[in-house]
Design a protein around this motif. Sequence first.
Motif, PDB file in Angstrom:
ATOM      1  N   ILE A 200       0.862  -1.178   0.000  1.00 41.70           N
ATOM      2  CA  ILE A 200       0.000   0.000   0.000  1.00 41.70           C
ATOM      3  C   ILE A 200       0.899   1.228   0.000  1.00 41.70           C
ATOM      4  O   ILE A 200       1.744   1.387   0.881  1.00 41.70           O
ATOM      5  CB  ILE A 200      -0.921   0.035   1.236  1.00 41.70           C
ATOM      6  N   VAL A 201       0.722   2.089  -0.991  1.00 42.43           N
ATOM      7  CA  VAL A 201       1.461   3.353  -1.055  1.00 42.43           C
ATOM      8  C   VAL A 201       0.471   4.489  -0.808  1.00 42.43           C
ATOM      9  O   VAL A 201      -0.514   4.628  -1.529  1.00 42.43           O
ATOM     10  CB  VAL A 201       2.161   3.539  -2.417  1.00 42.43           C
ATOM     11  N   LEU A 202       0.756   5.295   0.217  1.00 38.11           N
ATOM     12  CA  LEU A 202      -0.084   6.438   0.565  1.00 38.11           C
ATOM     13  C   LEU A 202       0.736   7.704   0.342  1.00 38.11           C
ATOM     14  O   LEU A 202       1.640   8.022   1.109  1.00 38.11           O
ATOM     15  CB  LEU A 202      -0.551   6.339   2.022  1.00 38.11           C
ATOM     16  N   ASP A 203       0.412   8.406  -0.727  1.00 36.00           N
ATOM     17  CA  ASP A 203       1.211   9.543  -1.177  1.00 36.00           C
ATOM     18  C   ASP A 203       0.709  10.852  -0.565  1.00 36.00           C
ATOM     19  O   ASP A 203      -0.468  11.005  -0.259  1.00 36.00           O
ATOM     20  CB  ASP A 203       1.133   9.620  -2.706  1.00 36.00           C
ATOM     21  N   HIS A 204       1.620  11.792  -0.400  1.00 38.01           N
ATOM     22  CA  HIS A 204       1.315  13.140   0.084  1.00 38.01           C
ATOM     23  C   HIS A 204       0.651  13.113   1.463  1.00 38.01           C
ATOM     24  O   HIS A 204      -0.362  13.779   1.691  1.00 38.01           O
ATOM     25  CB  HIS A 204       0.455  13.900  -0.927  1.00 38.01           C
TER      26      HIS A 204
ATOM     27  N   THR B 135       3.182  -1.003   4.140  1.00 37.17           N
ATOM     28  CA  THR B 135       2.650   0.310   3.818  1.00 37.17           C
ATOM     29  C   THR B 135       3.793   1.317   3.718  1.00 37.17           C
ATOM     30  O   THR B 135       4.621   1.416   4.633  1.00 37.17           O
ATOM     31  CB  THR B 135       1.648   0.783   4.885  1.00 37.17           C
ATOM     32  N   ILE B 136       3.829   2.050   2.616  1.00 40.76           N
ATOM     33  CA  ILE B 136       4.807   3.121   2.433  1.00 40.76           C
ATOM     34  C   ILE B 136       4.067   4.450   2.464  1.00 40.76           C
ATOM     35  O   ILE B 136       3.166   4.695   1.659  1.00 40.76           O
ATOM     36  CB  ILE B 136       5.566   2.989   1.101  1.00 40.76           C
ATOM     37  N   LEU B 137       4.431   5.291   3.413  1.00 42.77           N
ATOM     38  CA  LEU B 137       3.913   6.650   3.478  1.00 42.77           C
ATOM     39  C   LEU B 137       4.900   7.570   2.774  1.00 42.77           C
ATOM     40  O   LEU B 137       6.116   7.430   2.943  1.00 42.77           O
ATOM     41  CB  LEU B 137       3.759   7.100   4.935  1.00 42.77           C
ATOM     42  N   VAL B 138       4.392   8.495   1.996  1.00 50.63           N
ATOM     43  CA  VAL B 138       5.244   9.459   1.292  1.00 50.63           C
ATOM     44  C   VAL B 138       4.865  10.854   1.764  1.00 50.63           C
ATOM     45  O   VAL B 138       3.690  11.238   1.721  1.00 50.63           O
ATOM     46  CB  VAL B 138       5.083   9.353  -0.233  1.00 50.63           C
ATOM     47  N   ALA B 139       5.863  11.609   2.225  1.00 50.69           N
ATOM     48  CA  ALA B 139       5.611  12.945   2.756  1.00 50.69           C
ATOM     49  C   ALA B 139       6.745  13.881   2.378  1.00 50.69           C
ATOM     50  O   ALA B 139       7.848  13.437   2.046  1.00 50.69           O
ATOM     51  CB  ALA B 139       5.450  12.888   4.278  1.00 50.69           C
ATOM     52  N   ARG B 140       6.486  15.153   2.459  1.00 52.61           N
ATOM     53  CA  ARG B 140       7.557  16.114   2.185  1.00 52.61           C
ATOM     54  C   ARG B 140       8.528  16.213   3.341  1.00 52.61           C
ATOM     55  O   ARG B 140       9.695  16.532   3.151  1.00 52.61           O
ATOM     56  CB  ARG B 140       6.942  17.490   1.910  1.00 52.61           C
ATOM     57  N   ALA B 141       8.032  15.999   4.553  1.00 51.60           N
ATOM     58  CA  ALA B 141       8.890  16.073   5.737  1.00 51.60           C
ATOM     59  C   ALA B 141       8.435  15.010   6.717  1.00 51.60           C
ATOM     60  O   ALA B 141       7.250  14.650   6.749  1.00 51.60           O
ATOM     61  CB  ALA B 141       8.799  17.464   6.363  1.00 51.60           C
ATOM     62  N   PRO B 142       9.343  14.475   7.532  1.00 50.16           N
ATOM     63  CA  PRO B 142       8.930  13.479   8.532  1.00 50.16           C
ATOM     64  C   PRO B 142       8.015  14.118   9.572  1.00 50.16           C
ATOM     65  O   PRO B 142       8.103  15.320   9.835  1.00 50.16           O
ATOM     66  CB  PRO B 142      10.268  13.039   9.147  1.00 50.16           C
ATOM     67  N   PHE B 143       7.116  13.319  10.120  1.00 52.22           N
ATOM     68  CA  PHE B 143       6.228  13.832  11.154  1.00 52.22           C
ATOM     69  C   PHE B 143       6.186  12.847  12.317  1.00 52.22           C
ATOM     70  O   PHE B 143       6.416  11.640  12.146  1.00 52.22           O
ATOM     71  CB  PHE B 143       4.819  14.087  10.612  1.00 52.22           C
ATOM     72  N   PRO B 144       5.919  13.312  13.541  1.00 54.73           N
ATOM     73  CA  PRO B 144       5.927  12.437  14.723  1.00 54.73           C
ATOM     74  C   PRO B 144       4.652  11.619  14.826  1.00 54.73           C
ATOM     75  O   PRO B 144       3.673  11.846  14.109  1.00 54.73           O
ATOM     76  CB  PRO B 144       6.031  13.437  15.881  1.00 54.73           C
ATOM     77  N   GLY B 145       4.689  10.662  15.759  1.00 52.60           N
ATOM     78  CA  GLY B 145       3.491   9.889  16.079  1.00 52.60           C
ATOM     79  C   GLY B 145       3.336   8.600  15.311  1.00 52.60           C
ATOM     80  O   GLY B 145       2.338   7.901  15.486  1.00 52.60           O
TER      81      GLY B 145
END
Length: 699
Positions: free
Chosen positions: A213-217, A236-246
């Motif tokens: 599962i790829v979850l973009d933006h 699951t791969i999360l794609v983000a512009r910057a890392p986020f906590p939690g």
Amino acid sequence: MLDPTSVAAISAVLGAVGSGMANEAGKWAWESTGGVVRRIVGREVPAPVAPDEREEVARMVHDRLRTDPQLAASWTAFATRMRREPAPARAVRSDLPASIRFFTDRKEAMKQLQKEASRRADGRPRLALVHGPDGMGSSTLAVHFGAQPTRLFPDGQIYADLGGRGIGGARDAGTVLRALLRQLRVPDEEMPTGIGELGEFFRHCVADLRLLIVLDHAYSASQVRPFLTSAPGVFTILVARAPFPGIDAVRVPVGPLTDRDAVRVSSRTALPSLLQRCGGSPYALRAAAHQLSVPTLPPRRAGTDDDPVRGAAEDNYRLLAPESARLYRLMALRDWPAFDATTAARTTGHDPDTTAELLEDLADRMLLERGSGATGSGRYHYRHAVRAHAEAAAVRDDGIAACSAAATRTLNAYADLAASAAHQALPESWRVPAPAEGRTGQTYEDRGAALDALLAESGNLVEAVRCAEESGDPATAVRLCRALWPLQLKAGHHEMLLPALRIGARLIDARRATSLDAGALHAQLAHSLTELKHWQEAETEARAAARAEAAAGHKRGHASAVEFLGLLRLRQWRYQEAYDCFEEAGGILGTMGGQDEGTGDVPRAEALLERHRGRALRGLGRREEARRYLETAQSYFRSSGDTYNTARTLTDLAETWLDEDDTDSARPLVEAAIATLDGQRATFHLVHLRRMRERCVAP
């Protein structure tokens, strides 16, 4: 084996039936469950919504069953019939976007992803957070990893764009979950309505799959949490512009390419000055292809050198012909999810064929992104940083007045399209106003094609409502919202449409709170809130609709709003109140005369109320009275050729006999309903009827 009369087992049945209300059969099952609970407990019990309410109802039922063996046997038989397994998720091909030809300098990142995907299962979600600035290739890395030949994901790879440009631009969790489930080939009618149940259903569907599962933006832990699963075969791969906590995820940073790899990505000899301008951004390097034939590029405008994506957009923008540059600027004034040449032509004043060529050229220059999948053909959207550049260029080069005029043309294009398609999708519905004279728009082949057009534009229509509100054009916002009714009635998509409907209701209350439009919009909002199980808010909106219709003197609408409140009461297992609402609605219809709008629809409306009265009486256990009302309704529907409602009413009649275990009386009705639906697309109703028939013939 779990005792079927235990609190846990009863609660599980209530939960399973409650989660299945997305189709007609599920609603029947829920109403049947309310009647059974009422009979067991000996009084009216409000339908549970939250888990703690479900547990309390289960406890009440359990307390009665343990003292009455006959009731216990009756519940066990009922629970067996209501046992509902969701349609299994099917193995799928890749639903990932296409990868790129020149992929380089990401070996370490690929190793990190491979390691997390293949690590030993220990109860933790297999989860990676790929992060990097816009245009640096973080999404491409995730897609390219999924495109590699591997035995890790034999059940497929699925993808969703979360639209994570902050809370305002993000897609809601329900919409994303449904999109992921559709990629697993799960029919909409099998998906639960409530968001909590939907997440639980999604995790159940993927529990035994080996899936990527790829979850973009993505942008926050709370946003992605509904999609996470600890299923051992899911990565699951999360794609983000910057890392986020939690989020307990392996972090995979994506930075600039080295000069050596930058040359490979550009696929042609690149000058050092060009490499420097691109800043190691794969997007900027690929977008630079059109710049290689230019001897020298002038210095960039202030502010663009800090962002290689905006800088690349500025470089390519300066090479555009005037008509292409104007199109590039003006379509960026709103964040349209997926626009086509027809709408873009209305915005710029060019003809659609010329506009289509210009859009393709902009996509070739990577100033636009092409849509993917069957619904994305011929559609385009902007990369976030590129749209920011184009919007700023529009304000600078066209001026505020020209930008406002262009946005109005785009808005009117979507409003005209919506009104025309909605009227053709539901031509007989008084809830859908006919388009204004001279603005009828495209003619569609049939109702299905018109509905498909609305579906394809649904994201744009929601954005258009926001645009109308922000532009100070409430009339267009209301017109757009009225045109959403076929989508609500025929296609669901309630989570997606809810923000637009809230805007429409708010705007009409501020302008004309006692108008026909106010009644219609509050009714539409009540409908979607009911389907999403926001029952308290749905009641408020239904009552607002009734008040507005009554104040406007629109008796047909007033009766419909009161009828809707009765249907909500059926969902809530408040059967006497439901019956009273149907009586009140019938009384309103009885006062209609030739001067009232919708008088010709009164006989059908009264027949529907007869059916609803029968359903309410069945819930109250007054089955003989229920059958009299249902037989009257069935006679009207059959004589008028309404096969759909004929089959529904035959099913209601059969259910009243099965409540009494009279299978001999129920079976002919079931067979007649099946024959009535033969050749029609009523898959889930037929499944329900065939299960009823099995019960009738079981020894």
